[in-house]
Design an enzyme around this catalytic site. Structure first.
Site, mmCIF file in Angstrom:
data_model
loop_
_atom_site.group_PDB
_atom_site.id
_atom_site.type_symbol
_atom_site.label_atom_id
_atom_site.label_comp_id
_atom_site.label_asym_id
_atom_site.label_seq_id
_atom_site.Cartn_x
_atom_site.Cartn_y
_atom_site.Cartn_z
ATOM 1 N N TYR A 60 35.120 13.692 55.883
ATOM 2 C CA TYR A 60 35.954 14.559 56.604
ATOM 3 C C TYR A 60 37.034 15.324 55.812
ATOM 4 O O TYR A 60 37.783 14.900 55.095
ATOM 5 C CB TYR A 60 36.732 13.949 57.893
ATOM 6 C CG TYR A 60 35.957 13.696 58.969
ATOM 7 C CD1 TYR A 60 34.624 14.268 59.121
ATOM 8 C CD2 TYR A 60 36.288 12.947 60.041
ATOM 9 C CE1 TYR A 60 33.877 13.509 60.072
ATOM 10 C CE2 TYR A 60 35.678 12.578 61.245
ATOM 11 C CZ TYR A 60 34.320 13.179 61.195
ATOM 12 O OH TYR A 60 33.561 12.594 62.266
ATOM 13 N N THR A 61 37.046 16.644 55.653
ATOM 14 C CA THR A 61 37.785 17.387 54.895
ATOM 15 C C THR A 61 38.091 17.033 53.576
ATOM 16 O O THR A 61 38.846 16.968 52.766
ATOM 17 C CB THR A 61 39.303 17.484 55.431
ATOM 18 O OG1 THR A 61 39.766 16.358 55.755
ATOM 19 C CG2 THR A 61 39.413 18.349 56.657
#
Length: 358
Positions: free
Chosen positions: A62-63
């Site tokens: 994630y990110t």
């Protein structure tokens, strides 16, 4: 009865207590072009935890890793009281096929990276993020069990996997004395109810707590879209929050269509009757499903988080709940429809109606 974040529920057949709403942290970090900067992400974390929330959900990719890094930084002082959940199996290094998948090499490499970014000695909950259809189930389960025995992971879970494979894995884990799966993360909302066919009944039968993601259907259930968004040309204007991009994604995925907007319309009507927002109604509907343990919420701003948390206070009348259930209902298909028929009931139990208490 209204809920609170500290109205804890047991996760599957474990003794782990979790909040009825879990804070998804894919919005922590701006690497994907639409998340929250560090200061804003800290506000989201502090508000959720301050109200008694204890389940925070992330993933190794994630990110681009910022989600885990920021979460680890924020959680440091309250680590023991929090339940940190992360995931593995998505590709971590482009061009390296062994940096993703369900196999042992990807599993151990991903977990070591997550432990570093989260700045912790152990993970409370580890999900297989996406089933790769290649790695043997036994390899996945043995790898997960090894991590539990090493103390690096406390509980194991699964996401985005066919029901038949999950049930097979749970049976193998039970027979071999390996760590059982305690949670199943899946897409579930008023407009996406196919999990009702097999996944949710299977989870209840086999002791997996159901954790829905995308409970707002990509924002369709928030009330922000209209029929014009389906029929008009172009990608729409953006207000700086990425709305035009999300509209394009929803159109591409088929989520933004006339049927789903009709379901969203019923949610909007019920919301108006209750003095609530459509998003709160949609979230509250998932929480009232007896098969659901905790629902994932995501927010980029404190205002969005406050709106989502308001779902805990929503109480439906029986008539309102029936309208929502009917709005997005799906045909279960074979063999479910025939098994529920009067004919099958007669040939298996005579004329008796047997109450099911599960």
């Amino acid at each position: 009865m209204a809920l609170t974040l500290d109205t804890y529920r047991l996760l599957g057949r474990s003794g782990l207590r979790v909040s009825p709403l879990a804070l998804g942290t894919a919005t922590f970090g701006t690497e994907w072009g639409w998340g929250a900067e560090r200061a804003e992400a800290r506000k989201l974390f502090d508000r959720y935890v301050g109200l008694g929330g204890n389940l925070l959900d992330t993933a190794d990719t994630y990110t681009d890793g910022s989600s885990e890094r920021l979460l680890g930084e924020f959680a440091r002082e309250e680590r023991e009281r929090l339940v940190l959940a992360t995931k593995y199996s998505t590709l971590r290094r482009p061009g390296d096929p062994n940096s993703g998948g369900g196999h042992r090499k990807a599993l151990f490499g991903s977990v070591e990276g997550s432990l570093r970014r989260l700045d912790t000695d152990y993970l409370d909950l580890l999900y297989l993020h996406v089933w790769d259809s290649r790695t043997p189930a036994e390899e996945v389960l043995r790898g997960l069990d090894d991590l539990v025995r090493q103390g690096k992971v406390l509980y194991v879970a699964i996401s985005n996997t066919p029901a038949w494979q999950v049930s097979r894995m749970q049976a193998i884990a039970d027979l071999r004395g390996w760590s059982p799966l305690v949670a199943l993360q899946l897409e579930y909302s008023l407009i996406e109810r196919t999990a009702e066919r097999d996944l949710i009944p299977m989870a209840r039968e086999l002791g997996l707590g159901v954790v829905p993601y995308s409970p707002l259907g990509g924002g369709v259930l928030s009330g922000k879209y209209s029929l014009n968004d389906v029929t008009s040309a172009g990608t729409g204007s953006s207000d700086g929050t990425g709305d035009s991009t999300r509209r394009g994604v929803n159109l591409a995925l088929g989520t933004l269509n006339e049927r789903n907007l009709a379901v969203a319309g019923v949610a909007r009507e019920v919301a108006a009757e209750l003095g609530r927002t459509p998003a709160q109604v949609a979230l509250a509907w998932t929480l009232r499903n007896p098969g659901v343990t905790t629902t994932l919420i995501g927010a980029r701003t404190p205002a969005q988080l406050e709106e989502n948390l308001g779902a805990l206070e929503v109480e439906f009348t029986a008539a309102q709940l029936a309208r929502l259930d009917a709005a997005g209902a799906i045909e279960l298909g074979q063999p479910h429809d025939v098994l529920a028929s009067d004919h099958i009931r007669r040939v298996t139990t005579g004329s008796l109606r047997i109450e099911t208490r599960r």
